[in-house]
Design a protein around this motif. Structure first.
Motif, PDB file in Angstrom:
ATOM      1  N   GLU A 182      -2.073  -2.969   3.315  1.00 39.89           N
ATOM      2  CA  GLU A 182      -0.779  -2.532   2.553  1.00 39.89           C
ATOM      3  C   GLU A 182      -0.335  -1.033   2.601  1.00 39.89           C
ATOM      4  O   GLU A 182       0.735  -0.561   2.747  1.00 39.89           O
ATOM      5  CB  GLU A 182      -0.830  -2.988   1.399  1.00 39.89           C
ATOM      6  CG  GLU A 182       0.046  -2.713   0.355  1.00 39.89           C
ATOM      7  CD  GLU A 182       0.026  -3.297  -1.147  1.00 39.89           C
ATOM      8  OE1 GLU A 182      -1.014  -4.167  -1.432  1.00 39.89           O
ATOM      9  OE2 GLU A 182       0.653  -2.524  -2.021  1.00 39.89           O
ATOM     10  N   LEU A 183      -1.699  -0.095   2.181  1.00 41.34           N
ATOM     11  CA  LEU A 183      -1.440   1.260   2.405  1.00 41.34           C
ATOM     12  C   LEU A 183      -0.639   1.752   3.631  1.00 41.34           C
ATOM     13  O   LEU A 183       0.277   2.504   3.657  1.00 41.34           O
ATOM     14  CB  LEU A 183      -2.638   1.832   1.929  1.00 41.34           C
ATOM     15  CG  LEU A 183      -3.130   1.787   0.372  1.00 41.34           C
ATOM     16  CD1 LEU A 183      -4.594   2.432   0.270  1.00 41.34           C
ATOM     17  CD2 LEU A 183      -2.071   2.317  -0.469  1.00 41.34           C
ATOM     18  N   ALA A 184      -1.351   1.102   4.746  1.00 37.56           N
ATOM     19  CA  ALA A 184      -0.993   1.656   5.892  1.00 37.56           C
ATOM     20  C   ALA A 184       0.569   1.090   6.350  1.00 37.56           C
ATOM     21  O   ALA A 184       1.304   2.158   6.864  1.00 37.56           O
ATOM     22  CB  ALA A 184      -1.673   1.061   7.187  1.00 37.56           C
ATOM     23  N   PHE A 185       1.046   0.092   5.736  1.00 42.39           N
ATOM     24  CA  PHE A 185       2.594  -0.292   5.884  1.00 42.39           C
ATOM     25  C   PHE A 185       3.010   0.867   5.047  1.00 42.39           C
ATOM     26  O   PHE A 185       4.549   1.003   5.567  1.00 42.39           O
ATOM     27  CB  PHE A 185       2.595  -1.809   5.170  1.00 42.39           C
ATOM     28  CG  PHE A 185       4.060  -2.243   4.692  1.00 42.39           C
ATOM     29  CD1 PHE A 185       4.902  -2.499   5.793  1.00 42.39           C
ATOM     30  CD2 PHE A 185       4.385  -1.740   3.551  1.00 42.39           C
ATOM     31  CE1 PHE A 185       6.230  -2.753   5.282  1.00 42.39           C
ATOM     32  CE2 PHE A 185       5.662  -1.984   3.016  1.00 42.39           C
ATOM     33  CZ  PHE A 185       6.551  -2.589   3.975  1.00 42.39           C
ATOM     34  N   LYS A 186       2.869   1.031   3.855  1.00 46.01           N
ATOM     35  CA  LYS A 186       3.714   2.090   3.149  1.00 46.01           C
ATOM     36  C   LYS A 186       4.107   3.459   3.697  1.00 46.01           C
ATOM     37  O   LYS A 186       4.849   4.028   3.794  1.00 46.01           O
ATOM     38  CB  LYS A 186       3.090   2.061   1.660  1.00 46.01           C
ATOM     39  CG  LYS A 186       3.278   0.831   0.949  1.00 46.01           C
ATOM     40  CD  LYS A 186       2.651   0.848  -0.581  1.00 46.01           C
ATOM     41  CE  LYS A 186       2.985  -0.512  -1.035  1.00 46.01           C
ATOM     42  NZ  LYS A 186       2.739  -0.815  -2.403  1.00 46.01           N
ATOM     43  N   GLN A 187       2.690   3.949   4.234  1.00 47.64           N
ATOM     44  CA  GLN A 187       2.647   5.255   5.158  1.00 47.64           C
ATOM     45  C   GLN A 187       3.473   5.182   6.200  1.00 47.64           C
ATOM     46  O   GLN A 187       4.349   6.144   6.200  1.00 47.64           O
ATOM     47  CB  GLN A 187       1.349   5.480   5.590  1.00 47.64           C
ATOM     48  CG  GLN A 187       1.053   6.782   6.185  1.00 47.64           C
ATOM     49  CD  GLN A 187       0.652   7.755   4.992  1.00 47.64           C
ATOM     50  OE1 GLN A 187      -0.070   7.495   4.107  1.00 47.64           O
ATOM     51  NE2 GLN A 187       1.105   8.986   5.344  1.00 47.64           N
ATOM     52  N   LYS A 188       3.805   4.103   6.712  1.00 43.86           N
ATOM     53  CA  LYS A 188       4.528   4.059   8.001  1.00 43.86           C
ATOM     54  C   LYS A 188       5.951   3.885   7.478  1.00 43.86           C
ATOM     55  O   LYS A 188       6.864   4.541   8.261  1.00 43.86           O
ATOM     56  CB  LYS A 188       4.169   2.709   8.810  1.00 43.86           C
ATOM     57  CG  LYS A 188       5.040   2.416  10.124  1.00 43.86           C
ATOM     58  CD  LYS A 188       4.273   1.582  11.094  1.00 43.86           C
ATOM     59  CE  LYS A 188       5.053   1.306  12.223  1.00 43.86           C
ATOM     60  NZ  LYS A 188       6.548   0.820  11.981  1.00 43.86           N
ATOM     61  N   ARG A 189       6.141   3.122   6.543  1.00 43.78           N
ATOM     62  CA  ARG A 189       7.531   3.143   5.944  1.00 43.78           C
ATOM     63  C   ARG A 189       8.201   4.433   5.620  1.00 43.78           C
ATOM     64  O   ARG A 189       9.289   4.649   6.001  1.00 43.78           O
ATOM     65  CB  ARG A 189       7.701   2.155   4.799  1.00 43.78           C
ATOM     66  CG  ARG A 189       8.808   1.812   4.357  1.00 43.78           C
ATOM     67  CD  ARG A 189       8.957   0.647   3.316  1.00 43.78           C
ATOM     68  NE  ARG A 189      10.160   0.525   2.905  1.00 43.78           N
ATOM     69  CZ  ARG A 189      10.690   0.592   1.596  1.00 43.78           C
ATOM     70  NH1 ARG A 189       9.708   0.061   0.647  1.00 43.78           N
ATOM     71  NH2 ARG A 189      11.795   0.706   1.030  1.00 43.78           N
ATOM     72  N   VAL A 190       7.512   5.045   4.907  1.00 45.04           N
ATOM     73  CA  VAL A 190       7.823   6.446   4.620  1.00 45.04           C
ATOM     74  C   VAL A 190       8.005   7.358   5.816  1.00 45.04           C
ATOM     75  O   VAL A 190       8.891   8.166   6.024  1.00 45.04           O
ATOM     76  CB  VAL A 190       6.803   7.323   3.405  1.00 45.04           C
ATOM     77  CG1 VAL A 190       7.177   8.568   3.310  1.00 45.04           C
ATOM     78  CG2 VAL A 190       6.899   6.289   2.185  1.00 45.04           C
ATOM     79  N   TYR A 191       7.045   7.228   6.816  1.00 43.09           N
ATOM     80  CA  TYR A 191       6.811   8.133   8.003  1.00 43.09           C
ATOM     81  C   TYR A 191       8.268   7.765   8.810  1.00 43.09           C
ATOM     82  O   TYR A 191       8.981   8.593   9.207  1.00 43.09           O
ATOM     83  CB  TYR A 191       5.682   7.702   8.717  1.00 43.09           C
ATOM     84  CG  TYR A 191       5.610   8.679  10.117  1.00 43.09           C
ATOM     85  CD1 TYR A 191       4.896   9.759  10.173  1.00 43.09           C
ATOM     86  CD2 TYR A 191       6.238   8.085  11.230  1.00 43.09           C
ATOM     87  CE1 TYR A 191       4.815  10.542  11.252  1.00 43.09           C
ATOM     88  CE2 TYR A 191       6.115   8.933  12.450  1.00 43.09           C
ATOM     89  CZ  TYR A 191       5.272   9.964  12.410  1.00 43.09           C
ATOM     90  OH  TYR A 191       5.270  10.634  13.455  1.00 43.09           O
ATOM     91  N   ASP A 192       8.268   6.350   8.913  1.00 42.11           N
ATOM     92  CA  ASP A 192       9.574   6.038   9.678  1.00 42.11           C
ATOM     93  C   ASP A 192      10.885   6.625   9.452  1.00 42.11           C
ATOM     94  O   ASP A 192      11.965   7.064  10.070  1.00 42.11           O
ATOM     95  CB  ASP A 192       9.605   4.481   9.942  1.00 42.11           C
ATOM     96  CG  ASP A 192       8.516   3.948  10.792  1.00 42.11           C
ATOM     97  OD1 ASP A 192       7.744   4.739  11.485  1.00 42.11           O
ATOM     98  OD2 ASP A 192       8.298   2.854  10.990  1.00 42.11           O
ATOM     99  N   ALA A 193      10.893   6.384   7.884  1.00 39.44           N
ATOM    100  CA  ALA A 193      12.264   6.678   7.194  1.00 39.44           C
ATOM    101  C   ALA A 193      12.533   8.251   7.327  1.00 39.44           C
ATOM    102  O   ALA A 193      13.552   8.588   7.924  1.00 39.44           O
ATOM    103  CB  ALA A 193      12.477   6.337   6.162  1.00 39.44           C
TER     104      ALA A 193
END
Ligand code: SAH
Length: 543
Positions: A91-102
């Protein structure tokens, strides 16, 4: 071509921003709720459009190594949690990627400036606020709970893993009172009945509980009995409040509050300081993670004793007041009058006197402060999900602070605003995601902006589409809308399509592109792209 009801064997390779799994079948993106990256499964197609489809797992052939068994028996029905089926690490990896992508795609910043997500020590029972609808069950008994996803069906709170454990005992007493006295429940269709929401707040550190009944009335039958029952059953009860909401609206609370018991507020301890919170004021729902967020914000703010700090969207004053001892002057701005009252009280409760709190819209207040010749050294911004008004960003750049600390609960609007700031010469120096909402897709980000250096990695190529927008064009640029659509749906949309959509929906276009009606040679926007553009424009508050 994918067809409805067809079944395909495939692997889940990514998540959407809403946390659905994504797989590719015949080159087409298929969105699969409740899937995990790494699942190999037979996917049944439920709905297709020209460029993407929706499916569900028919048979899970080989579960992802990230999978865990959900510890909640209403997980799939409720919709409150998105991630009870994968490990917290994934889940943390998903959130990290979400912020990174945006931030990289929409904000245009160099990804190496984004630090590792600050995780939560505790991912259960962290929510200190519940606003629970009151309805009738099929036997005509009063019921309190959440609405199931995309419906108005109520799911009860008994097994909820997110809400504070202080809440279920309140619900039992409330139901006993409402059922034994036959108090009516509010019906949104007919706009009749009394009880609308049971709104609960818990101050975790002080163990103080607030019960607020939201009613379509100025008083309740058997009001005193309710207070007595709550007092008898709840040793930590601090306040009981009746909030009147007689409007035909989805907004939960009305403007009027009447205290039935106690002082009408609770007091919590955050960053070793006391904060009084009344029902209409915002307070971070995850207290212990908010402390970590504020600590990071203070580190980024790097305040000096001769400096002026402006805390925009300050709520009950929490962020600014926890930094007030570091600065000469603190000015807070907040639009909700009760929150401003709380902020003023919180300053004196903590012996802080170098403060001024202003009750106003952030953009208007900034303009007034600029006219007063106030030049804050540091500005903290903590807006709601829709982000900042572009006029606020203009005024801030005119005020020329040394540092802007942007605390955001939506990576997409943060990224949009970061892009606008970069046009004014303010660049992200560093950014860190913080997990304030474990088991959901939501993620907070704190970013430091200053005029020091541009770390923009890419200069976006501009042609026709990148003529600077006129004043009448709002908020997100074409590039930002395209990036958002791409990130969310995998679709490529052209500037022409976005322009056409804006034209069709009466959003003002630049003059030279909008003089006549659309020529017949101009292709029309395919429906799935139209839906994707509409979603993006809604997201950026442009429609
Ligand atoms: N910084 C606070 C509150 C953040 S939530 C904290 O950490 O607790 C965002 C706050 O912005 C809310 O209190 C909300 O009432 C306020 N707000 C929303 N729109 C606003 C506007 N246009 N101008 C000023 N404040 C606004």
């Amino acid at each position: 071509m994918l067809k409805k009801n067809d079944i395909y064997k495939t692997e889940i390779i990514d998540y959407t921003t809403e946390g659905s799994g994504v797989c590719k079948i015949d080159g087409m993106a298929v969105f699969v709720p409740s899937a995990a990256v790494g699942d190999i499964a037979e996917i049944k197609i439920l709905k297709t459009t020209k460029n993407y489809a929706f499916g569900k797992i028919e048979t899970l052939l080989s579960p992802s190594p990230d999978r865990i068994s959900p510890d909640c028996n209403i997980f799939h029905k409720c919709g409150g949690c998105t991630f009870r089926h994968i490990t917290y690490q994934s889940e943390l990896a998903f959130k990290q990627k979400r912020v990174y992508d945006a931030l990289t795609r929409i904000g245009g910043i160099d990804g190496s400036l984004i630090g590792e997500i600050i995780d939560a020590d505790n991912s259960s029972f962290y929510r200190n606020k519940a606003q629970l609808p009151v309805t009738l069950d099929s036997d005509g008994n009063v019921k309190v709970g959440f609405f199931a996803q995309r419906t108005h069906r109520v799911i009860t709170l008994d097994d909820c893993q997110l809400q504070s454990r202080a809440f279920p005992p309140v619900i039992n007493i409330f139901l006993e009172w409402a059922n034994s006295n036959h108090i009516s429940t509010y019906d949104e269709k007919t706009h009749t009945g009394i009880l609308r929401h049971l709104y609960l707040r818990y101050a975790e550190k002080t163990d103080e509980l607030m019960v607020c009944i939201v009613a379509n009335a100025n008083e309740l039958r058997k009001e005193k009995q309710l207070v007595q029952m709550l007092c008898d059953g709840l040793p930590n009860l601090k306040s009981v409040v009746l909030n009147t909401n007689t409007d035909k609206t989805n907004v939960i609370t009305g403007k009027k509050c009447r205290t039935l018991y106690g002082d009408g507020y609770i007091t919590d301890i955050l960053c070793n300081m006391k904060f009084r919170i009344s029902p209409l004021s915002f307070y971070q729902v995850n207290r212990s993670q908010a402390e970590k967020l504020y600590k990071k914000a203070a580190e980024f703010a790097d305040l000096k004793s001769n400096e002026t700090l402006l805390d925009m969207y300050c709520g009950t004053g929490t962020i600014g007041l926890t930094m007030a001892d570091k600065v000469k002057t603190l000015i807070g701005v907040e639009i909700i009058p009760q929150a401003v009252e709380d902020a003023k009280n919180n300053a004196s409760l903590n012996g802080i006197s170098n403060t001024e709190f202003i009750c106003a819209d952030a953009a208007k207040a900034a303009e007034t402060l600029r006219k007063r010749n106030i030049h804050p050294d540091c500005i903290v911004l903590d807006p709601p999900r829709k982000g900042c008004e572009s006029s606020l960003i203009d005024t801030i750049s005119e005020m020329s602070p040394k540092r802007v600390v942007y605390v955001s609960c939506d990576p997409a609007t943060l990224s949009r605003d970061v892009k606008l700031f970069s046009e004014k010469g303010y660049f992200v120096q560093k950014a860190v995601p913080v997990d304030l909402f474990p088991r959901t897709t939501h993620v907070e980000t704190v970013a430091l902006l200053s005029k020091l250096v541009s770390h923009c990695s890419t200069e976006v190529e501009f042609d026709l589409e990148n003529i600077p927008p006129t004043k009448t064009e709002t908020k997100a640029t074409y590039e930002q809308i395209k990036s958002y659509v791409k990130a969310n749906t995998g679709l490529d949309v052209s500037t022409l399509y976005i322009s056409q959509f804006k034209h069709k929906h009466g959003i003002t276009e630049r003059e030279n592109y909008n003089t006549g009606s659309w020529k017949s040679s101009v292709p029309t926007v395919p429906p799935e792209k139209e839906a994707a553009i509409e979603d993006a424009l809604r997201h950026f508050q442009m429609i």
